[in-house]
Design a protein around this motif. Sequence first.
Motif, PDB file in Angstrom:
ATOM      1  N   ALA A  24      -1.008  25.297  -7.203  1.00  0.00           N
ATOM      2  CA  ALA A  24      -0.486  25.736  -5.906  1.00  0.00           C
ATOM      3  C   ALA A  24      -1.202  25.025  -4.765  1.00  0.00           C
ATOM      4  N   ARG A  25      -2.541  24.926  -4.843  1.00  0.00           N
ATOM      5  CA  ARG A  25      -3.295  24.231  -3.785  1.00  0.00           C
ATOM      6  C   ARG A  25      -2.888  22.763  -3.712  1.00  0.00           C
ATOM      7  N   ALA A  26      -2.712  22.134  -4.863  1.00  0.00           N
ATOM      8  CA  ALA A  26      -2.381  20.697  -4.887  1.00  0.00           C
ATOM      9  C   ALA A  26      -0.979  20.429  -4.360  1.00  0.00           C
ATOM     10  N   THR A  27      -0.036  21.309  -4.687  1.00  0.00           N
ATOM     11  CA  THR A  27       1.353  21.044  -4.283  1.00  0.00           C
ATOM     12  C   THR A  27       1.693  21.566  -2.896  1.00  0.00           C
ATOM     13  N   GLN A  28       0.917  22.524  -2.380  1.00  0.00           N
ATOM     14  CA  GLN A  28       1.235  23.088  -1.071  1.00  0.00           C
ATOM     15  C   GLN A  28       0.537  22.387   0.079  1.00  0.00           C
ATOM     16  N   MET A  29      -0.350  21.464  -0.217  1.00  0.00           N
ATOM     17  CA  MET A  29      -1.052  20.755   0.855  1.00  0.00           C
ATOM     18  C   MET A  29      -0.057  19.912   1.643  1.00  0.00           C
ATOM     19  N   GLN A  30      -0.064  20.106   2.954  1.00  0.00           N
ATOM     20  CA  GLN A  30       0.791  19.312   3.827  1.00  0.00           C
ATOM     21  C   GLN A  30       0.107  17.972   4.084  1.00  0.00           C
ATOM     22  N   LEU A  31       0.735  16.896   3.647  1.00  0.00           N
ATOM     23  CA  LEU A  31       0.151  15.576   3.833  1.00  0.00           C
ATOM     24  C   LEU A  31       0.503  15.050   5.219  1.00  0.00           C
ATOM     25  N   PRO A  32      -0.507  14.796   6.043  1.00  0.00           N
ATOM     26  CA  PRO A  32      -0.219  14.251   7.375  1.00  0.00           C
ATOM     27  C   PRO A  32       0.297  12.807   7.246  1.00  0.00           C
ATOM     28  N   PRO A  33       1.068  12.355   8.216  1.00  0.00           N
ATOM     29  CA  PRO A  33       1.609  10.990   8.139  1.00  0.00           C
ATOM     30  C   PRO A  33       0.528   9.916   8.062  1.00  0.00           C
ATOM     31  N   ASP A  34      -0.646  10.206   8.616  1.00  0.00           N
ATOM     32  CA  ASP A  34      -1.724   9.205   8.631  1.00  0.00           C
ATOM     33  C   ASP A  34      -2.720   9.413   7.489  1.00  0.00           C
ATOM     34  N   ILE A  35      -2.301  10.020   6.393  1.00  0.00           N
ATOM     35  CA  ILE A  35      -3.234  10.358   5.316  1.00  0.00           C
ATOM     36  C   ILE A  35      -3.965   9.139   4.774  1.00  0.00           C
ATOM     37  N   LEU A  36      -3.310   7.984   4.752  1.00  0.00           N
ATOM     38  CA  LEU A  36      -3.940   6.791   4.178  1.00  0.00           C
ATOM     39  C   LEU A  36      -5.060   6.240   5.058  1.00  0.00           C
ATOM     40  N   SER A  37      -5.065   6.595   6.330  1.00  0.00           N
ATOM     41  CA  SER A  37      -6.138   6.146   7.219  1.00  0.00           C
ATOM     42  C   SER A  37      -6.931   7.330   7.779  1.00  0.00           C
ATOM     43  N   ASN A  38      -6.740   8.514   7.207  1.00  0.00           N
ATOM     44  CA  ASN A  38      -7.438   9.724   7.640  1.00  0.00           C
ATOM     45  C   ASN A  38      -8.372  10.161   6.508  1.00  0.00           C
ATOM     46  N   PRO A  39      -9.674   9.837   6.605  1.00  0.00           N
ATOM     47  CA  PRO A  39     -10.590  10.122   5.500  1.00  0.00           C
ATOM     48  C   PRO A  39     -10.650  11.602   5.104  1.00  0.00           C
ATOM     49  N   GLN A  40     -10.625  12.502   6.063  1.00  0.00           N
ATOM     50  CA  GLN A  40     -10.737  13.923   5.738  1.00  0.00           C
ATOM     51  C   GLN A  40      -9.520  14.413   4.950  1.00  0.00           C
ATOM     52  N   ALA A  48      -3.523   7.416 -13.723  1.00  0.00           N
ATOM     53  CA  ALA A  48      -4.622   6.444 -13.695  1.00  0.00           C
ATOM     54  C   ALA A  48      -4.114   5.052 -13.327  1.00  0.00           C
ATOM     55  N   VAL A  49      -2.981   4.657 -13.887  1.00  0.00           N
ATOM     56  CA  VAL A  49      -2.409   3.334 -13.578  1.00  0.00           C
ATOM     57  C   VAL A  49      -1.954   3.285 -12.119  1.00  0.00           C
ATOM     58  N   ALA A  50      -1.291   4.341 -11.652  1.00  0.00           N
ATOM     59  CA  ALA A  50      -0.815   4.371 -10.267  1.00  0.00           C
ATOM     60  C   ALA A  50      -1.991   4.326  -9.290  1.00  0.00           C
ATOM     61  N   ARG A  51      -3.058   5.067  -9.597  1.00  0.00           N
ATOM     62  CA  ARG A  51      -4.251   5.028  -8.743  1.00  0.00           C
ATOM     63  C   ARG A  51      -4.875   3.639  -8.746  1.00  0.00           C
ATOM     64  N   ARG A  52      -4.934   3.000  -9.919  1.00  0.00           N
ATOM     65  CA  ARG A  52      -5.489   1.652  -9.997  1.00  0.00           C
ATOM     66  C   ARG A  52      -4.669   0.681  -9.144  1.00  0.00           C
ATOM     67  N   VAL A 101       0.848  -1.204   0.000  1.00  0.00           N
ATOM     68  CA  VAL A 101       0.000   0.000   0.000  1.00  0.00           C
ATOM     69  C   VAL A 101       0.880   1.249   0.000  1.00  0.00           C
ATOM     70  N   LYS A 102       1.894   1.273   0.846  1.00  0.00           N
ATOM     71  CA  LYS A 102       2.779   2.441   0.922  1.00  0.00           C
ATOM     72  C   LYS A 102       3.523   2.667  -0.391  1.00  0.00           C
ATOM     73  N   ALA A 103       3.999   1.586  -0.997  1.00  0.00           N
ATOM     74  CA  ALA A 103       4.711   1.721  -2.274  1.00  0.00           C
ATOM     75  C   ALA A 103       3.777   2.231  -3.362  1.00  0.00           C
ATOM     76  N   SER A 104       2.563   1.720  -3.398  1.00  0.00           N
ATOM     77  CA  SER A 104       1.589   2.172  -4.390  1.00  0.00           C
ATOM     78  C   SER A 104       1.238   3.631  -4.171  1.00  0.00           C
ATOM     79  N   TRP A 105       1.090   4.043  -2.920  1.00  0.00           N
ATOM     80  CA  TRP A 105       0.792   5.440  -2.616  1.00  0.00           C
ATOM     81  C   TRP A 105       1.944   6.342  -3.052  1.00  0.00           C
ATOM     82  N   SER A 106       3.164   5.897  -2.827  1.00  0.00           N
ATOM     83  CA  SER A 106       4.326   6.684  -3.253  1.00  0.00           C
ATOM     84  C   SER A 106       4.324   6.889  -4.760  1.00  0.00           C
ATOM     85  N   GLU A 107       3.925   5.871  -5.502  1.00  0.00           N
ATOM     86  CA  GLU A 107       3.858   6.009  -6.954  1.00  0.00           C
ATOM     87  C   GLU A 107       2.760   6.981  -7.368  1.00  0.00           C
TER      88      GLU A 107
END
Length: 200
Positions: free
Chosen positions: A81-97, A147-151, A37-43
């Motif tokens: 700018a909005r997409a690249t400046q968002m700070q991703l929290p460490p728990d993003i994969l289990s944080n729905p918001q 699209a492939v990475a998301r899949r 999951v982590k590797a796929s998210w990194s991609e």
Amino acid sequence: MIATGVRRLAYVAIFAVVLGSLSACDVNKFPRLDEQVKASWSEVLNQYQRRADLIPNLVETVKGYAHQEQQVLTQVTEARARATQMQLPPDILSNPQAFHQFEQNQAALGGALGRLLVVSERYPTLKSDQNFLALQSQLEGTENRIAVARRDYIIAVRNYNTALRTIPDRWVAALLYPDLKVRETFTIPQEAQKVPQVKF
């Protein structure tokens, strides 16, 4: 003395049964699934970053031809700018918001890029410019890679979440990996769910 030997033999037998049952349950399954999951998210992040890196070049190329389309160019720049400046929290994969905020920012950027490419249709000279064509081709390739990475991420999350929720894996996870949480996956934005209307 015989009783002590029987006890030791019983302990060895119990240990062998416990070890055999743990190996049958594949106790290392969850670390493997979690890493997938982590590797796929990194991609996924890698491909979104590739898209963000292409956008300034695309905007500058269009700017040279479409001076009066400043509003669309501004929307693309702001969405990036909005997409690249968002700070991703460490728990993003289990944080729905946080996950859905990230997803919305990326969808807004995709929508702004779509409007920019529609604008380019109004300028025949721009459509034939080699720089624009090369950037458009790279952008299309990047969208396909996204699209492939998301899949791949969705598949990894499905495998992980399924194992986390089904028996006997659920028991193994509760016993050995109690901190594991269900992971978030992508959804289809409202705009994409609308049926396109064809008008003649």
